[in-house]
Design a protein around this motif. Structure first.
Motif, PDB file in Angstrom:
ATOM      1  N   LYS A  53     -43.016 -24.806 -13.573  1.00 23.78           N
ATOM      2  CA  LYS A  53     -42.310 -24.814 -12.278  1.00 23.78           C
ATOM      3  C   LYS A  53     -41.413 -23.590 -12.144  1.00 23.78           C
ATOM      4  N   PHE A  55     -39.737 -20.457  -9.478  1.00 19.83           N
ATOM      5  CA  PHE A  55     -39.376 -20.232  -8.083  1.00 19.83           C
ATOM      6  C   PHE A  55     -40.389 -19.306  -7.413  1.00 19.83           C
ATOM      7  N   CYS A 135     -33.472 -26.965 -10.986  1.00 15.09           N
ATOM      8  CA  CYS A 135     -34.750 -27.685 -11.047  1.00 15.09           C
ATOM      9  C   CYS A 135     -36.018 -26.839 -11.130  1.00 15.09           C
ATOM     10  N   LYS A 136     -35.885 -25.502 -11.249  1.00 13.82           N
ATOM     11  CA  LYS A 136     -37.057 -24.660 -11.507  1.00 13.82           C
ATOM     12  C   LYS A 136     -36.668 -23.533 -12.454  1.00 13.82           C
TER      13      LYS A 136
END
Ligand code: MHQ
Length: 263
Positions: A53, A55, A135-136
């Protein structure tokens, strides 16, 4: 007897009147590892599963388009979240809460950022030099609008090098406890007491490294300690610069804990 001792709650003061036994050291290691596990934002397996994951270009651009003060405030909040987990970790290290309140605060003031930076290496992917943030996975370019490229580069470099040591969660847990229990910190009232708690944690780290057949790691870990200190100094220097430019942002928008620790 040993088996009887195993059922007693862990007593950090035991080492005041007797030599630490290997059982005592095993219990101490287990307790620190449990505290670490209970106070990390993400588990190692979760991070492993999220490695892909990253961006997108658009998302990176959105971060880069933030104003300096907006991005600083954002990162200050993230950093403070991470510090809060470290405070919880510290409280769960056997012997820490038995230190006087002033010394607990003094150790956290100077050590919590260092532990956040050690923990940051868990969130680091050396394959593409990214760190798990919001979260990334993010590269250094995402932090461009902070206008402190040298600090960001140094932080990523540190995480990369620490990652290369491939510490187990157990090794990292006990190493971070040791980073906090530093009897050389300024403003300690009872250095000897910190030193006594630290001594057993040092034995715990040696014990773990011995069991893992990785005793050469000890020296490599101790080598990182002055680097951590210089990174924290650089962070404080950048904050002073930022505060001169945006005193009101720091005053009214930065988390109180951040200001208490670094301000
Ligand atoms: C997260 C992982 C993580 C990732 C990146 C702006 C400011 C207050 C100071 C970390 C300078 C910047 C950030 C990268 C610097 C201190 C920023 C840049 C927990 C938080 C953490 C460790 C961030 C903390 C703040 C860092 C280090 O899960």
């Amino acid at each position: 007897s040993g088996s009887e001792m195993g059922f007693r709650p862990f007593d950090p003061e035991r080492s005041f009147f007797s030599y630490p036994t290997s059982l005592h050291i095993e219990e101490l290691s287990a307790s620190i590892v449990r505290s670490h596990r209970e106070t990390t934002q993400y588990r190692a397996e979760e991070l492993q599963a999220l490695r892909w994951k990253v961006f997108s270009r658009e998302e990176i651009h959105a971060y880069q388009s933030k104003s300096v003060d907006e991005m600083w405030q954002h990162c200050a909040v993230r950093l403070t979240d991470a510090v809060q987990y470290v405070v919880e970790f510290a409280k769960r290290i056997p012997g820490f809460r038995q230190l006087c309140q002033n010394d607990q605060i003094a150790l956290l003031k100077s050590g919590s950022m260092e532990v956040v930076l050690v923990r940051m290496s868990r969130m680091f992917n050396t394959e593409n030099n990214t760190v798990f943030f919001d979260c990334k996975f993010a590269g250094t370019e995402l932090f461009k609008s902070l206008a402190c490229g040298d600090l960001i580069a140094a932080l990523f470099d540190f995480a990369h090098n620490l990652c290369a040591l491939r510490l187990t969660e157990q090794q990292m847990a006990v190493f971070t406890a040791l980073v906090l229990l530093n009897a050389d910190r300024p403003c300690l009232e009872d250095r000897e007491r910190v030193q006594r708690v630290r001594r057993d944690v040092e034995l715990a780290l040696s014990h773990i490294l011995h069991k893992d057949n990785q005793e050469s790691l000890l020296h490599k870990l101790y080598q990182r300690v002055p680097v951590l200190k210089s990174l924290c100094a650089l962070h404080i220097e950048k904050l002073r610069w930022f505060r001169q430019l945006y005193p009101l942002t720091v005053h009214s928008l930065f988390p109180p804990l951040y200001k208490e620790l670094f301000g």
